[in-house]
Design an enzyme around this catalytic site. Structure first.
Site, PDB file in Angstrom:
ATOM      1  N   ASN A  82      -1.209   5.282   5.023  1.00  0.00           N
ATOM      2  CA  ASN A  82      -1.772   4.461   6.099  1.00  0.00           C
ATOM      3  C   ASN A  82      -1.286   5.007   7.433  1.00  0.00           C
ATOM      4  OD1 ASN A  82      -2.842   1.648   4.878  1.00  0.00           O
ATOM      5  ND2 ASN A  82      -1.185   2.462   3.636  1.00  0.00           N
ATOM      6  N   CYS A 125      -4.042   5.131  -2.431  1.00  0.00           N
ATOM      7  CA  CYS A 125      -4.481   4.283  -3.530  1.00  0.00           C
ATOM      8  C   CYS A 125      -4.508   5.138  -4.775  1.00  0.00           C
ATOM      9  CB  CYS A 125      -5.863   3.705  -3.245  1.00  0.00           C
ATOM     10  SG  CYS A 125      -6.533   2.822  -4.652  1.00  0.00           S
ATOM     11  N   ASP A 149       0.846  -1.202   0.000  1.00  0.00           N
ATOM     12  CA  ASP A 149       0.000   0.000   0.000  1.00  0.00           C
ATOM     13  C   ASP A 149       0.874   1.241   0.000  1.00  0.00           C
ATOM     14  OD1 ASP A 149      -2.066   1.864   0.395  1.00  0.00           O
ATOM     15  OD2 ASP A 149      -3.156   0.535   1.732  1.00  0.00           O
TER      16      ASP A 149
HETATM   17  P1  HMG Z   1      -9.112  -4.776 -16.777  1.00  0.00           P
HETATM   18  O1  HMG Z   1      -8.447  -3.813 -17.707  1.00  0.00           O
HETATM   19  O2  HMG Z   1     -10.607  -4.780 -16.704  1.00  0.00           O
HETATM   20  O3  HMG Z   1      -8.594  -6.273 -16.984  1.00  0.00           O
HETATM   21  O4  HMG Z   1      -8.526  -4.507 -15.323  1.00  0.00           O
HETATM   22  P2  HMG Z   1      -8.519  -7.220 -18.227  1.00  0.00           P
HETATM   23  O5  HMG Z   1      -8.767  -8.593 -17.711  1.00  0.00           O
HETATM   24  O6  HMG Z   1      -9.329  -6.686 -19.364  1.00  0.00           O
HETATM   25  O7  HMG Z   1      -6.965  -7.137 -18.621  1.00  0.00           O
HETATM   26  C1  HMG Z   1      -6.348  -5.957 -19.140  1.00  0.00           C
HETATM   27  C2  HMG Z   1      -4.839  -6.200 -19.263  1.00  0.00           C
HETATM   28  O8  HMG Z   1      -4.258  -6.375 -17.957  1.00  0.00           O
HETATM   29  C3  HMG Z   1      -4.497  -7.448 -20.038  1.00  0.00           C
HETATM   30  O9  HMG Z   1      -3.235  -7.211 -20.654  1.00  0.00           O
HETATM   31  C4  HMG Z   1      -4.324  -8.482 -18.959  1.00  0.00           C
HETATM   32  O10 HMG Z   1      -3.505  -9.555 -19.344  1.00  0.00           O
HETATM   33  C5  HMG Z   1      -3.674  -7.682 -17.855  1.00  0.00           C
HETATM   34  P3  HMG Z   1      -3.132  -6.866 -22.217  1.00  0.00           P
HETATM   35  O11 HMG Z   1      -3.786  -8.020 -22.933  1.00  0.00           O
HETATM   36  O12 HMG Z   1      -3.880  -5.566 -22.413  1.00  0.00           O
HETATM   37  O13 HMG Z   1      -1.659  -6.740 -22.438  1.00  0.00           O
HETATM   38  N1  HMG Z   1      -3.957  -8.220 -16.522  1.00  0.00           N
HETATM   39  C6  HMG Z   1      -3.023  -8.514 -15.624  1.00  0.00           C
HETATM   40  N2  HMG Z   1      -1.676  -8.433 -15.634  1.00  0.00           N
HETATM   41  C7  HMG Z   1      -1.014  -8.831 -14.533  1.00  0.00           C
HETATM   42  N3  HMG Z   1      -1.636  -9.283 -13.418  1.00  0.00           N
HETATM   43  C8  HMG Z   1      -2.972  -9.364 -13.350  1.00  0.00           C
HETATM   44  C9  HMG Z   1      -3.715  -8.976 -14.483  1.00  0.00           C
HETATM   45  N4  HMG Z   1      -5.046  -8.944 -14.764  1.00  0.00           N
HETATM   46  C10 HMG Z   1      -5.178  -8.485 -16.004  1.00  0.00           C
HETATM   47  N5  HMG Z   1      -3.566  -9.807 -12.235  1.00  0.00           N
HETATM   48  C11 HMG Z   1      -7.845  -5.343 -13.163  1.00  0.00           C
HETATM   49  C12 HMG Z   1      -8.956  -5.259 -14.206  1.00  0.00           C
HETATM   50  C13 HMG Z   1      -8.443  -5.872 -11.895  1.00  0.00           C
HETATM   51  C14 HMG Z   1      -6.758  -6.284 -13.682  1.00  0.00           C
HETATM   52  C15 HMG Z   1      -7.240  -3.929 -12.993  1.00  0.00           C
HETATM   53  O14 HMG Z   1      -8.299  -3.033 -12.743  1.00  0.00           O
HETATM   54  C16 HMG Z   1      -6.259  -3.854 -11.868  1.00  0.00           C
HETATM   55  O15 HMG Z   1      -5.179  -4.414 -11.941  1.00  0.00           O
HETATM   56  N6  HMG Z   1      -6.605  -3.134 -10.776  1.00  0.00           N
HETATM   57  C17 HMG Z   1      -5.790  -3.052  -9.585  1.00  0.00           C
HETATM   58  C18 HMG Z   1      -5.896  -1.708  -8.969  1.00  0.00           C
HETATM   59  C19 HMG Z   1      -5.080  -1.673  -7.713  1.00  0.00           C
HETATM   60  O16 HMG Z   1      -4.139  -2.418  -7.529  1.00  0.00           O
HETATM   61  N7  HMG Z   1      -5.448  -0.755  -6.773  1.00  0.00           N
HETATM   62  C20 HMG Z   1      -4.756  -0.596  -5.554  1.00  0.00           C
HETATM   63  C21 HMG Z   1      -4.956  -1.725  -4.587  1.00  0.00           C
HETATM   64  S1  HMG Z   1      -6.498  -1.636  -3.722  1.00  0.00           S
HETATM   65  C22 HMG Z   1      -6.202  -0.522  -2.424  1.00  0.00           C
HETATM   66  O17 HMG Z   1      -5.191   0.117  -2.391  1.00  0.00           O
HETATM   67  C23 HMG Z   1      -7.200  -0.446  -1.293  1.00  0.00           C
HETATM   68  C24 HMG Z   1      -6.733  -1.211  -0.027  1.00  0.00           C
HETATM   69  O18 HMG Z   1      -5.488  -0.715   0.417  1.00  0.00           O
HETATM   70  C25 HMG Z   1      -7.778  -1.050   1.080  1.00  0.00           C
HETATM   71  C26 HMG Z   1      -8.186   0.403   1.323  1.00  0.00           C
HETATM   72  O19 HMG Z   1      -7.324   1.220   1.662  1.00  0.00           O
HETATM   73  O20 HMG Z   1      -9.373   0.662   1.133  1.00  0.00           O
HETATM   74  C27 HMG Z   1      -6.579  -2.711  -0.331  1.00  0.00           C
HETATM   75 MG    MG Z   2      -5.172   0.996   1.646  1.00  0.00          MG
END
Ligand code: HMG
Ligand code: MG
Length: 288
Positions: free
Chosen positions: A247, A238, A14
């Site tokens: 955090n 985020c 994070d």
């Molecule tokens: P999308 O664009 O809808 O996914 O994203 P997709 O399935 O259409 O794939 C798009 C491209 O990403 C493709 O590549 C996939 O292969 C690749 P391309 O064909 O274009 O070259 N891909 C991946 N690559 C590596 N690892 C993967 C993966 N999945 C797809 N796992 C998706 C949907 C969920 C993947 C995207 O929105 C994403 O990665 N989001 C993550 C966002 C994130 O990490 N946010 C921060 C963390 S959450 C947070 O901080 C909150 C927390 O701390 C709690 C709080 O504070 O509230 C936890």
């Molecule tokens: Mg967080």
């Protein structure tokens, strides 16, 4: 004997996912090794997410391969879908986390799908993880407020937390993503969630935007929570939650818990070394 509180150190994930400058892989590994030495039983190391969405975490596999694993430490990672889970499993993650939201708009902005769709994506991850004997943590974001929708109803948080537990998560971490909470709103949210999930299965994940994260921890302690997420040096945020600050800082959390008579297992001096190392690196990166 003093009661124990578990600190889940989420700084490498994070904390570093939101840094403007991408932190070199070797520095991430060095930080995680210092944290392992400082006595954390749980460290969130990285995210197996799309590198297009979060370039800061693109080196997830390299980080996992480079760390010196200390026996007894759980090294966790985020996995939003099967692609992420398979990579995490191959990298030897001890625990994976799926991340849902109590806000529809945040779900769309953060993981590009509705809350309903997110559970459809999580189902195979849970099934595969549990079959492989890998515990799954669940996150709920926006437990008090959403950067896009404003206030979020405690009942909406309860519903998502309950679904995560029913789906097989062993613990649900409640994210005040933008640090909008105050002791009263956090307590009201927790009382609602307790109707579905007991305190011992919950963690508080409080960002410190409003400088109330420590007060929110205290309110949560009073209501029985015994696990808190924090980040070394108060790093974090985020990328899809504009304005979200870090955090709660791990050092401040350890100090608060010690002052309240809780045991944490953390070596405060070694934690200070990890903190000084990371803050020094980040200052150097920002200076260019
Ligand atoms: P999308 O664009 O809808 O996914 O994203 P997709 O399935 O259409 O794939 C798009 C491209 O990403 C493709 O590549 C996939 O292969 C690749 P391309 O064909 O274009 O070259 N891909 C991946 N690559 C590596 N690892 C993967 C993966 N999945 C797809 N796992 C998706 C949907 C969920 C993947 C995207 O929105 C994403 O990665 N989001 C993550 C966002 C994130 O990490 N946010 C921060 C963390 S959450 C947070 O901080 C909150 C927390 O701390 C709690 C709080 O504070 O509230 C936890
Ligand atoms: Mg967080």
């Amino acid at each position: 004997m003093a009661e124990f509180v578990t600190i889940y150190e989420v700084g490498p994930r994070d904390g570093l996912q939101n840094e403007k400058e991408i932190v070199p892989t070797a520095d991430k590994i060095a930080l995680i090794d210092l944290l392992s030495e400082a006595g954390f039983a749980k460290i969130e190391v990285t995210s197996f997410v799309s590198p297009k969405w979060v370039p800061q975490m693109a080196d997830a596999a390299e980080v996992m391969a480079g760390i010196r694993r200390r026996p007894g430490v759980t090294y966790g990672v985020l996995t939003p879908n099967m692609k992420g889970f398979e990579a995490a499993l191959a990298a030897g993650a001890d625990e994976v986390a799926i991340f849902a939201s109590a806000s529809e708009t945040f779900s769309q902005k953060n993981i590009n799908c509705s809350i309903e769709e997110s559970f459809a994506r999580f189902a195979p991850v849970l099934e595969a993880a549990l079959a492989a004997g890998v515990p799954v943590r669940g996150y709920v974001s926006c437990v008090v407020a959403c950067p896009y929708e404003g206030a979020i109803a405690p009942a909406a948080v309860r519903a998502v937390a309950e679904r995560l537990m029913d789906a097989g998560c062993h613990e649900v971490s409640l994210g005040d993503t933008i640090g909008a909470g105050a002791p009263e709103t956090i307590a009201a949210m927790l009382e609602a969630v307790f109707q579905a999930v007991p305190a011992e299965r919950l963690a508080g994940h409080y960002h410190d935007t409003g400088n109330r994260a420590l007060a929110n921890v205290e309110a949560s302690l009073e209501l029985g929570l015994r696990t808190f997420d924090s980040a070394v040096g108060g790093l974090g945020g985020c990328p899809y939650a504009p304005g979200a600050k870090g955090n709660v800082a791990t050092g401040a959390l350890v100090d608060l818990l010690q002052a309240r008579g809780f045991e944490t297992g953390i070596d405060r001096a070694k934690l200070a070394v990890a903190e000084a190392f990371m803050m020094g690196r980040i200052a150097r990166l920002s200076a260019g």
